[in-house]
Design an enzyme around this catalytic site. Structure first.
Site, short mmCIF file in Angstrom:
data_model
loop_
_atom_site.label_atom_id
_atom_site.label_comp_id
_atom_site.label_asym_id
_atom_site.label_seq_id
_atom_site.Cartn_x
_atom_site.Cartn_y
_atom_site.Cartn_z
N LYS A 91 -2.84 4.12 3.39
CA LYS A 91 -2.73 3.96 1.93
C LYS A 91 -1.45 4.56 1.35
CE LYS A 91 -7.29 2.75 0.56
NZ LYS A 91 -8.24 3.13 1.63
N GLU A 113 -7.22 3.83 -9.47
CA GLU A 113 -8.67 3.89 -9.27
C GLU A 113 -8.91 4.35 -7.84
OE1 GLU A 113 -6.91 1.24 -8.53
OE2 GLU A 113 -7.74 0.84 -6.54
N SER A 379 -6.77 2.19 11.03
CA SER A 379 -6.24 2.37 9.68
C SER A 379 -6.24 3.82 9.20
CB SER A 379 -7.03 1.51 8.69
OG SER A 379 -8.42 1.74 8.81
C1 LIG Z 1 -9.25 2.35 2.07
C2 LIG Z 1 -9.35 2.20 3.53
C3 LIG Z 1 -9.61 0.95 4.14
C4 LIG Z 1 -9.91 -0.29 3.37
O1 LIG Z 1 -8.94 -0.72 2.49
P1 LIG Z 1 -8.03 -1.99 2.81
O2 LIG Z 1 -7.30 -2.23 1.55
O3 LIG Z 1 -8.95 -3.11 3.19
O4 LIG Z 1 -7.16 -1.62 3.94
C5 LIG Z 1 -9.60 0.88 5.52
N1 LIG Z 1 -9.39 1.97 6.28
C6 LIG Z 1 -9.16 3.19 5.74
C7 LIG Z 1 -8.94 4.34 6.64
C8 LIG Z 1 -9.12 3.34 4.35
O5 LIG Z 1 -8.91 4.56 3.82
#
Ligand SMILES: *Cc1c(COP(=O)(O)O)cnc(C)c1O
Length: 393
Positions: A91, A113, A379
């Site tokens: 992010k 948000e 992610s």
């Molecule tokens: C917020 C988040 C997501 C989901 O958000 P996307 O916009 O779909 O990427 C996925 N993995 C992690 C670790 C997150 O913090």
């Protein structure tokens, strides 16, 4: 091959996208539409942004060949380690980019948000670094569920304002942030946290996250002498880590794309967040896409064990990939995600975020060949999910 990467001039990916906002927001959205590409493509912006990505965020993140996981599933699995970014997930790539952009637009005040608090923390971090005021809207229920992240945001200097309407969760926080933006159009930029919202946000966020697939290409080439994997896999909430992971591959015909959505207790259970299975065409938070809604257009409350995937919509980029069958979508249930979080931890020594564990669980749904090269986007890291993990041991 079609162009899946870029929206048209009005922000449409096929039938999905556009900008559906109240009239009072036209000037803000138009200001962004007119300027975003020129600014973020300019040499001075790129220089500042790329320097911060490298020296502050810690990029490039490794592309790690997971030997033990590969052995178990009899294929070649590479993990893109977004969990190693500063603040623990992908992010920050977007938050930093948008706050830099806001500065160049002369904005003094940032609003955002957040659901689980990850995007709020990333935005508060970028604002602390770059010296802008930061206000984060968060559902009252989420404030209670995500106390550590609320603490981090406050320590970083952000004001966390509870959203007390509706279900008091993420979609209500988005509504509050939009209201704030209407009231403060000149001074304020709204940092949206995923590839959702009115045009140009889906494209803007995808561009900032596209560093993920740019690096994957370079790293694969360096490690195995080819740029393209056979499969690329990511989890989808709104879809920003997935858009970044797919970006430089969507228009490469020979790369197969797989997206993992949150099935919750199962797509038929009434407690799910699998938007491509359950959604219909609708407008949510400023763009036309697939939305979980009743026949008369009431948004259905989603459920996922991972707060980051607990969203009743999906970005227009992904709705188009689904519609055109360019990507294959799997729905992964809570228990399957938990199982894979434990599995990765035990055999690779990496505790993943619950969201990322949904992408890993595709390994049980799809049979890969021995020679296939499979890249999975990890992610984020699992620190924020420890309470859930320990409860479900
Ligand atoms: C917020 C988040 C997501 C989901 O958000 P996307 O916009 O779909 O990427 C996925 N993995 C992690 C670790 C997150 O913090």
């Amino acid at each position: 091959m079609k162009n899946y990467k870029n929206p048209d001039a009005n922000g449409y990916y096929g039938d999905y996208g556009g900008a559906f906002v109240p009239e009072m927001l036209y000037p803000n959205v138009e200001e962004l539409q007119k300027n975003y590409i020129e600014i973020i493509e300019s040499e001075s912006f790129r220089k500042e942004y790329e320097d911060l990505l490298k020296n502050y965020v810690g990029r490039a993140t490794p592309l790690y060949f997971a030997r033990n996981l590969s052995e178990k599933y009899a294929t070649n699995i590479y993990l893109k380690r977004e969990d190693l970014n500063h603040t623990g997930a992908h992010k920050i790539n977007n938050a930093l980019g948008q706050v830099l952009l806001a500065k160049r637009l002369g904005k003094k005040r940032i609003i955002a948000e957040t659901g689980a608090g990850q995007h709020g923390v990333a935005t508060a971090t970028a604002c602390a670094l770059l010296g802008l005021e930061c206000i984060v809207y968060m559902g009252e229920v989420d404030i209670q569920r995500q106390a550590p992240n609320v603490g981090r945001m406050k320590m970083l200097g952000a004001a966390v304002i509870p959203a007390t309407s509706g279900s008091k969760t993420l979609k209500d926080a988005v509504n509050e942030a939009l209201k704030d933006w209407i009231n403060n159009p000149v001074t304020t930029h709204y940092v949206i946290g995923s590839v959702v919202g009115p045009h140009p946000f889906p494209d803007l966020v995808a561009r900032f996250q596209s560093i993920i697939s740019k690096e994957i290409k370079e790293q694969l080439f360096e490690q195995i002498g080819r740029e393209n994997p056979d499969y690329i896999i990511a989890c989808v909430g709104g879809g920003s880590n997935a858009a970044g992971t797919f970006y430089h591959f969507v228009d490469e015909e020979n790369v197969k794309i797989i997206a993992a959505e949150a099935g919750g207790f199962g797509v038929e259970s009434g407690k799910s967040a699998a938007t491509t299975f359950l959604g219909t065409l609708g407008i949510l938070h400023g763009s036309k896409s697939l939305v979980m809604q009743t026949a008369d257009g009431q948004v259905i409350e989603p459920h996922s064990i991972s707060a980051g995937l607990d969203y009743p919509g999906i970005g227009p980029f992904h709705a188009n990939l689904f519609r055109e069958k360019r990507a294959e979508f799997f729905s992964i249930n809570d228990d399957e995600a938990l199982q894979f979080a434990y599995e990765l931890t035990k055999i690779e020594g990496i505790i993943p975020a619950l969201e990322s564990a949904h992408a890993l669980a595709v390994l049980d749904k799809k049979k890969f060949k021995k020679d296939d090269v499979v890249v999975i986007c990890l992610s984020g890291r699992g620190d924020k999910d420890m309470e859930t993990y320990l409860k479900n041991i």
